[in-house]
Write an enzyme that holds these catalytic residues in place. Structure first.
Site, PDB file in Angstrom:
ATOM      1  N   ASP A 130       1.023  -1.299  -0.137  1.00 18.30           N
ATOM      2  CA  ASP A 130      -0.035   0.017  -0.035  1.00 18.30           C
ATOM      3  C   ASP A 130       0.715   1.258   0.087  1.00 18.30           C
ATOM      4  OD1 ASP A 130      -2.168   1.753   0.237  1.00 18.30           O
ATOM      5  OD2 ASP A 130      -2.219   1.352   2.195  1.00 18.30           O
ATOM      6  N   ASP A 142      -1.066  10.105   9.735  1.00 15.52           N
ATOM      7  CA  ASP A 142      -1.975   9.608   8.985  1.00 15.52           C
ATOM      8  C   ASP A 142      -3.249   8.962   9.582  1.00 15.52           C
ATOM      9  OD1 ASP A 142      -2.503   8.168   6.540  1.00 15.52           O
ATOM     10  OD2 ASP A 142      -2.245   6.296   7.518  1.00 15.52           O
ATOM     11  N   LEU A 183      -7.246   6.393  13.869  1.00 15.40           N
ATOM     12  CA  LEU A 183      -6.304   6.299  15.098  1.00 15.40           C
ATOM     13  C   LEU A 183      -6.784   6.268  16.273  1.00 15.40           C
ATOM     14  CD1 LEU A 183      -3.129   6.217  16.062  1.00 15.40           C
ATOM     15  CD2 LEU A 183      -3.065   8.430  15.479  1.00 15.40           C
ATOM     16  N   GLU A 217     -10.175   6.206  17.087  1.00 15.09           N
ATOM     17  CA  GLU A 217     -11.217   5.509  17.440  1.00 15.09           C
ATOM     18  C   GLU A 217     -11.238   4.446  18.490  1.00 15.09           C
ATOM     19  OE1 GLU A 217     -13.403   3.565  14.220  1.00 15.09           O
ATOM     20  OE2 GLU A 217     -11.605   2.630  13.596  1.00 15.09           O
ATOM     21  N   HIS A 220      -1.736  12.735  -2.321  1.00 17.37           N
ATOM     22  CA  HIS A 220      -1.556  11.469  -3.026  1.00 17.37           C
ATOM     23  C   HIS A 220      -2.521  10.483  -3.046  1.00 17.37           C
ATOM     24  CE1 HIS A 220      -1.475  11.308   1.235  1.00 17.37           C
ATOM     25  NE2 HIS A 220      -1.369  10.079   1.314  1.00 17.37           N
ATOM     26  N   ASP A 221      -3.749  10.682  -2.398  1.00 16.06           N
ATOM     27  CA  ASP A 221      -4.903   9.970  -2.365  1.00 16.06           C
ATOM     28  C   ASP A 221      -6.007  10.404  -3.650  1.00 16.06           C
ATOM     29  OD1 ASP A 221      -4.039   8.306  -0.340  1.00 16.06           O
ATOM     30  OD2 ASP A 221      -4.832   9.625   1.157  1.00 16.06           O
ATOM     31  N   ARG A 248       3.279  14.614   9.580  1.00 17.62           N
ATOM     32  CA  ARG A 248       2.031  14.306   8.955  1.00 17.62           C
ATOM     33  C   ARG A 248       1.316  12.984   9.575  1.00 17.62           C
ATOM     34  NH1 ARG A 248      -0.646  10.234   5.738  1.00 17.62           N
ATOM     35  NH2 ARG A 248      -2.436  11.591   4.756  1.00 17.62           N
ATOM     36  N   GLU A 261      -4.262  14.285   8.815  1.00 16.58           N
ATOM     37  CA  GLU A 261      -5.157  13.760   7.950  1.00 16.58           C
ATOM     38  C   GLU A 261      -6.243  13.657   8.703  1.00 16.58           C
ATOM     39  OE1 GLU A 261      -5.768  10.312   4.254  1.00 16.58           O
ATOM     40  OE2 GLU A 261      -4.763   9.930   6.288  1.00 16.58           O
ATOM     41  N   GLN A 281      -3.086  -4.753   6.933  1.00 14.52           N
ATOM     42  CA  GLN A 281      -2.818  -3.689   7.741  1.00 14.52           C
ATOM     43  C   GLN A 281      -3.526  -3.889   9.016  1.00 14.52           C
ATOM     44  OE1 GLN A 281      -3.849  -1.052   4.699  1.00 14.52           O
ATOM     45  NE2 GLN A 281      -1.610  -0.044   4.651  1.00 14.52           N
TER      46      GLN A 281
END
Length: 545
Positions: free
Chosen positions: A60, A200, A205, A207, A307-308, A198, A242, A168
């Site tokens: 990924d 991610d 993260l 929750e 990048h997404d 940055r 993000e 992942q």
């Protein structure tokens, strides 16, 4: 000296593997990136944001980390990284890196130990259940490419949670030992010279779903924990998040200025892009008003593309359909039922005036601009590549074979360089645009210089300046005794407009930058002209009155 360096910064995001290859194996590396620092410094970049470069199975794009304390051997080693940091610092360029700690690769030693032994110290580093939860196939981040969020592990004989792909595995942030590991990772890279992270996938993260060990009622407190530690290790380091969340959630992420420093402004981004597509400035204006006030030491990060995929979920259903029809008419251009997998230049059909307009907006919107590599020259995409890799092709430096990225054969490149059509490296590249004073690259470099010379763009308090025309956006930013005004015409026709400013301010207006040679403003009460897709930047020095 100005506080909060990130407010007047110009960020540039790149992936080491696609930027510059130094040893001709077809893969970019840190030695190659170091060789290109003079270009970045000349462009005016003050901070680089690096995509993940850690050791990885690379299923990924590096966001499946196998080791947080090293460099992927394809890209170099820690010595190369330190040399790069030193060279960047010599040029006044800071570096922030991706902190990918929502999950790890299932190849990570922590996960392998967690699944292997009941006595493992990493047993509870991940989220495990003996039976598969009923909603396991509910919310999927990658619909069409992901079937579930819970996968059975034959060795442990339990299900592990993965918000993203099954390779992942989700870290258990409710476990204090996991948070200690995150702090150690941060400290390691801060000591090697980075200026922050940055972060991610922040909403995922923090929750607390399925976590039995969580010890806080409000997961946002974890952000304060990380901020406190970051500031203790390096006082001016930052956290850029993000977090594509609803505006009602934003204050929870910033806190009282004691949690995140910066967040990407997805709301403004989507409204701005709609205005570029439609020619109606009222939509971007609405996007500017949507976010709530934030603490003085916090900042929004603005961007055109990243990048997404380009998500459209913050727009109305009808606006989303218009965006798809205009910019992604083919199903192959859409992805995940929520976005578009294209770069900006092809979506604008290579219209140079619109591209310059978009860069002018990026440099003047309230917040800090973030450029994606290749945007400064108007790179295109390769729709034959899988998923989001369409916009992750090698940087196009020159018109020679390999585009100046590598001397390796195209088949050996990390991804094929764009070699056909209007956006091939033969037609779109750095070298050719450096020779052209009217190119997108040259104009963007000029914009960056003027922005950096006028800190009001980054520090100022913004407000709308009425123009009486729905195709034109004008806004001002006030800071100390300085005011800057930016005017943008989203329509294709030339216009004459009047700025709704006090007469005494109009008399002090002087032009800093524009898309064309306009007449000098003489009549404080008169109209100003602006070309189709035009832009004009003004400064007002109230201290001179």
């Amino acid at each position: 000296m100005l506080q909060y360096w990130y407010k007047n910064a110009v960020l540039y995001n790149l992936d080491v593997e696609t930027f510059q290859d130094s040893n001709d194996d077809g893969i970019g590396d840190f030695v190659g990136l170091t060789q290109r620092l003079d270009y970045l410094a000349g462009l005016g970049v003050t901070c680089l944001w690096l995509a993940p470069f850690y050791p990885t199975p690379n299923r990924d794009n590096g966001y499946d980390v196998e080791d947080y304390y090293d460099v992927d051997p394809r890209l170099g080693d820690l010595g190369d990284f330190v040399d790069f940091i030193r060279a960047a610092q010599q040029r006044g360029i800071r570096v922030i890196i991706d902190l990918v700690v929502n999950h790890t690769s299932i190849n990570h030693p922590w996960f392998q130990s967690s699944r292997s032994s009941e006595d493992s110290p990493y047993r509870d580093y991940y989220i495990w259940k003996k039976s598969k939860p009923e909603n396991a196939d509910g919310f999927l981040v990658f619909p069409g490419y992901q079937e579930t969020t819970w996968t059975y592990d034959r060795k442990r004989k339990e299900y592990y949670f993965h918000r993203f792909y099954e390779h992942q595995a989700e870290l258990n942030i409710g476990n204090p030992k996991v948070r200690d590991e995150i702090r150690k990772i941060m400290a390691f890279w801060l000591q090697l010279g980075v200026s922050g992270f940055r972060v991610d996938a922040v909403p995922f993260l923090i929750e607390l779903k399925h976590m039995d060990s969580a010890n806080v009622d409000q997961p946002y407190e974890y952000l304060r924990e990380f901020r406190d530690y970051l500031s203790w290790v390096k006082g001016d380091a930052i956290l850029l998040a993000e977090a594509n969340v609803g505006m009602e959630e934003v204050p929870k992420y910033y806190g009282n200025g004691d949690k995140l420093h910066m967040m990407f402004n997805f709301m403004l981004n989507q409204h701005l892009m709609y205005s570029l597509m439609s020619g109606n400035a009222m939509t971007v204006r609405e996007g500017m008003y949507q976010p709530p006030p934030i603490p003085d030491n916090c900042q929004w990060a603005n961007f055109l593309r990243n990048h997404d995929e380009f998500p459209v979920g913050r727009l109305s259903k009808s606006q989303q359909e218009e965006m798809y029809e205009a910019w992604a008419p083919d199903e192959n251009m859409r992805i995940y039922d929520r976005g578009i997998r294209r770069r900006l230049a092809p979506m604008l059909e290579g219209n140079l005036r619109q591209l310059k307009l978009s860069h002018s907006l990026l440099m003047t919107m309230p917040g800090t601009p973030v450029l994606r590599y290749g945007e400064e020259i108007g790179m295109g995409e390769d729709l034959s590549l899988d998923e989001r890799n369409t916009t992750r092709t090698p940087m196009q430096w020159q018109s020679d074979k390999g585009g100046g990225f590598t001397k390796a054969d195209r088949s050996d490149m990390v991804r094929p360089i764009i070699h056909r059509g209007e956006f091939s490296y033969k037609k779109v590249n750095v070298t050719d645009q450096q020779r052209d004073s009217e190119s997108l690259l040259s104009v963007t470099e000029h914009m960056i210089r003027v922005r950096k010379e006028n800190p009001a763009f980054g520090y100022g308090k913004w407000s709308i300046v009425e123009t009486g025309n729905t195709e034109v956006l004008a806004h001002r930013l006030d800071w100390r005794d300085k005011t800057v005004v930016a005017v943008h015409n989203f329509g294709q026709s030339s216009l004459s407009i009047e700025l709704d400013l006090p007469v005494h301010l109009k008399k002090q207006m002087s032009e800093m930058l524009s898309d064309a040679a306009y007449e000098t403003i003489n009549n404080a009460d008169g109209e100003i002209d602006i070309e189709g897709y035009g832009y004009r930047w003004f400064q007002i020095d109230e201290g001179s009155s």
